[in-house]
Design an enzyme around this catalytic site. Structure first.
Site, PDB file in Angstrom:
ATOM      1  N   LYS A   1       0.843  -1.192   0.000  1.00  0.00           N
ATOM      2  CA  LYS A   1       0.000   0.000   0.000  1.00  0.00           C
ATOM      3  C   LYS A   1       0.881   1.247   0.000  1.00  0.00           C
ATOM      4  CE  LYS A   1      -3.687   2.118   2.772  1.00  0.00           C
ATOM      5  NZ  LYS A   1      -4.192   2.942   1.692  1.00  0.00           N
TER       6      LYS A   1
ATOM      7  N   ASP B   1      23.274  -9.278   6.899  1.00  0.00           N
ATOM      8  CA  ASP B   1      23.355  -8.610   8.201  1.00  0.00           C
ATOM      9  C   ASP B   1      22.516  -9.354   9.238  1.00  0.00           C
ATOM     10  OD1 ASP B   1      24.322  -6.761   9.950  1.00  0.00           O
ATOM     11  OD2 ASP B   1      22.950  -5.153   9.362  1.00  0.00           O
TER      12      ASP B   1
END
Ligand SMILES: *[C@@H]1O[C@H](CO)[C@@H](O)[C@H](O)[C@H]1NC(C)=O
Ligand SMILES: *[C@@H]1O[C@H](CO)[C@@H](O)[C@H](O)[C@H]1NC(C)=O
Ligand SMILES: *[C@@H]1O[C@H](CO)[C@@H](O)[C@H](O)[C@H]1NC(C)=O
Ligand SMILES: *[C@@H]1O[C@H](CO)[C@@H](O)[C@H](O)[C@H]1NC(C)=O
Ligand SMILES: *[C@@H]1O[C@H](CO)[C@@H](O)[C@H](O)[C@H]1NC(C)=O
Ligand SMILES: *[C@@H]1O[C@H](CO)[C@@H](O)[C@H](O)[C@H]1NC(C)=O
Ligand SMILES: *[C@@H]1O[C@H](CO)[C@@H](O)[C@H](O)[C@H]1NC(C)=O
Length: 627
Positions: A323, A451
């Site tokens: 959205k 990471d």
């Protein structure tokens, strides 16, 4: 042709030659690491038994390096006789050699079926791989291909403490060589900068014979470091053979004369090579290791406002699940980003349409991250539900993980938070493994997170884990197949694999290493990554030591998070410990794939549940923890 032009021609030839040699260096390195290829047209598996006798006395050259720098340690490593070793080197039995000294090692070479070899016995240490054993410990006196060929252990099962046979490369003279008076074929270890002629001169043998003994053609006498060269000797070598001082004096005088020319050549070749290789060089120097860049992010590529807005339009057009929010909607959700809604860093909690969301504000270029997140859909990867771009800032709206990051739950602390049970911890590990496996194997192209750390593992209301923060993620098949070089070293230091820190190699095995550290922290309740940086107490090493111990279970009890109060099945904990250890291998190829890890964890957790259900007493101390 004048003398000057002849000299110029000569110099130019040398220049092109030296440029050429320079260009070949990387190729060599690659050839020695290719353990998957056992090309038996070369002697990679060993020297074939083509000699007159099936056994013979011969010699190896080994360069002393701690811990293999004494008569006893070197003879132990190479299956030599210490008495003979000290005699041939003219030293006492308790001698410690200075580092890098060439030690003559007498051995008995024999034919084991197809190949001549000395069987040495070696106990595997932490982080060992066949390549590391052959190239680093044995300095090239064995090969990873030969090790693989003769040992039943797969690369995955190189557990510390296991004893393996190391076939050391040696050979006995052929009939022809014997006829020519050759009595020994010494296995010489080539070092960088060696030439066949130089090595032959060192042992006072004819260069032609050496070339012939190794089937090296005179047209291309290139030799590579960390491989062996057979030197055909008439007499047994002794310490004066390789340490003749007068040779050094002669060489010194010759060098002095040559130096003048050399200087000219170097000046020219540096000048010419530079100009030729300029683009390459700038590429290499780009791989910098700036400590400040740890924990920081890849710099924004400086997309303009218009570009960002265009990108936003493009995604709102194609994506049904994502959205695009108006900034006002987010302001409303967070009461103008008030401190009440602040979580940490630039992340806020927000109430959108009656449900909670995490909103991350950033001025980085996140288009790459959005593109990745938009493609993935997995329970264990945090879901991006919406985006917003306003006044140069991006806002990413994520699903909300009620229990925050794993960091807040696993480190031993006295806060009021509950202690995560062993089952919960194993479920979290399995969740992270599943998410990573999806990322590595089920996205197209495959991605590497880069990471993985406890603060990027978020927990929902049921303590199920979701991997977050894809700001460093990148596709794994970017530039060069499974492995690619990255230019900027980013990520979080204590969690990062050595090959990435050292060379910038990116592969899914990078995440496997970080996952190993996270698992270690989950199991011990300690910060492995931080402790490692401080350099005081290195948990991975401690783990390896425990696994190498005669009674690993006893030691493991003290290693595992004391707040679990022994409430876990020790047998399974040992399996987990082994799994962690394998994830932390130095050689990426030696680490298991995420696929295997997920499978193993899933099996372990099934076993556990089954045993629970059967009510089998799992250990002595069976009190239950609060859940
Ligand atoms: C190399 O190995 C293959 C299969 O193991 C064998 O068929 C072939 O004869 C070998 N070649 C040499 C030169 O030994
Ligand atoms: C081969 O064996 C014979 C007899 O055992 C021995 O005399 C000879 O020296 C050996 N040759 C080599 C090269 O070791
Ligand atoms: C090699 O064999 C001879 C005789 O069989 C033996 O005396 C010697 O100790 C052996 N050397 C080594 C290094 O095993
Ligand atoms: C080494 O051994 C020699 C005799 O073999 C002895 O004289 C000497 O003291 C020893 N050195 C050490 C450091 O033990
Ligand atoms: C060396 O080990 C190989 C198998 O690893 C075996 O076939 C061979 O007989 C051994 N050779 C000696 C001399 O022990
Ligand atoms: C082999 O070992 C040497 C010395 O330990 C090291 O410099 C080199 O990088 C290693 N080569 C490979 C391919 O690992
Ligand atoms: C041995 O030497 C002979 C003559 O010098 C040559 O014809 C033959 O090919 C050689 N054999 C080997 C195995 O090198």
């Amino acid at each position: 042709m004048s003398l000057q032009s002849l000299l110029l021609l000569w110099i130019l030839t040398l220049i092109s030659l030296s440029c050429l040699l320079h260009a070949q260096q990387p190729y060599v390195r690659k050839a020695t690491t290719d353990c998957d290829r056992a090309d038996n047209s070369t002697s990679v598996l060993g020297y074939t038994c083509n000699g007159q006798n099936s056994t013979c006395q011969t010699y190896l050259i080994f360069r002393s390096i701690p811990p293999y720098n004494t008569v006893s340690s070197i003879s132990g490593l190479l299956a030599s006789d210490p008495i003979q070793l000290s005699r041939v080197n003219a030293v006492s039995g308790n001698q410690t050699f200075e580092t890098n000294k060439e030690v003559i090692v007498p051995v008995n070479c024999s034919c084991s079926g197809e190949y001549y070899q000395v069987n040495a016995s070696y106990v595997i240490e932490h982080d060992d791989t066949y390549l590391a054993i052959a190239n680093n410990t044995y300095q090239g006196l064995s090969t990873c291909q030969a090790l693989r060929n003769q040992n039943t252990l797969t690369t995955k099962n190189l557990y510390s403490g296991t004893r393996i046979t190391v076939p050391i490369r040696c050979a006995c003279p052929t009939k022809n060589q014997t006829d020519e008076g050759v009595n020994y074929l010494l296995s010489y270890l080539i070092t960088p900068g060696d030439w066949v002629s130089r090595i032959s001169r060192k042992f006072s043998v004819d260069t032609g014979n050496t070339l012939q003994a190794n089937e090296i053609s005179e047209d291309d006498p290139t030799i590579y470091p960390f491989t062996t060269l057979l030197v055909p000797l008439q007499n047994s070598p002794n310490s004066t053979t390789i340490n003749n001082t007068w040779i050094y004096i002669v060489v010194g005088i010759i060098s002095a004369v040559a130096l003048l020319f050399l200087v000219i050549i170097i000046v020219f070749s540096v000048f010419f090579c530079r100009r030729k290789n300029k683009p390459d060089q700038s590429k290499n120097t780009d791989i910098t290791l700036d400590s400040k860049s740890f924990e920081s992010y890849e710099k924004t590529t400086g997309k303009s406002m218009e570009e960002s807005e265009e990108f936003l339009e493009s995604i709102s057009g194609i994506s049904q699940s994502l959205k695009v929010y108006k900034f006002e909607e987010l302001e409303l959700a967070t009461e103008n980003f008030s401190s009440k809604y602040w979580i940490k860093g630039s992340v806020y909690r927000g109430m959108i349409n009656g449900s909670l969301a995490a909103i991350k504000k950033t001025d980085r270029d996140v288009t790459k991250e959005i593109n990745i997140l938009n493609k993935i859909n997995h329970f264990n990867l945090i879901k991006l539900s919406g985006v917003c771009f306003d006044e140069g800032y991006w806002y990413l709206v994520f699903e909300y993980a009620l229990n925050g990051s794993l960091t807040e739950w696993i480190y031993y602390n006295t806060s009021t938070k509950k202690v995560l049970s062993w089952e919960e911890r194993m479920q979290i590990a399995l969740d992270v493994a599943s998410g990573l496996n999806y990322l590595h194997s089920y996205t197209n192209p495959p991605h590497v997170h880069k990471d993985i750390k406890t603060s990027n593992v978020l927990l929902d209301s049921d303590f199920r884990a979701k991997i977050a923060n894809f700001s460093l993620a990148r596709s794994a098949d970017g530039e060069g197949g499974e492995f690619a070089l990255t230019r900027h070293i980013v990520g979080t230091k204590g969690y990062m694999a050595p090959e990435y820190l050292e060379n910038g190699y990116v592969s899914p095995k990078l995440d496997v290493y970080s996952f190993g550290i996270v698992m270690l922290e989950i199991v011990t309740g300690k910060e492995a990554a931080v402790a490692r940086e401080a350099g005081k107490f290195f948990l991975p090493e401690a783990l390896t030591a425990i696994l190498g111990d005669e009674n690993p279970k006893e030691k493991l009890k003290n290693f595992i998070d004391p707040s679990l109060r022994g409430d876990y099945p020790l047998d399974l904990a040992l399996l987990i410990a082994r799994l962690i250890d394998s994830c932390l291998r130095r050689d990426p190829a030696g680490r298991p794939a995420m696929d295997d890890i997920q499978q193993t964890l899933s099996n372990i957790s099934n076993t556990f549940n089954w045993e629970e259900a059967e009510n089998v007493p799992l250990h002595e101390n069976s009190e239950t923890t609060a859940t």
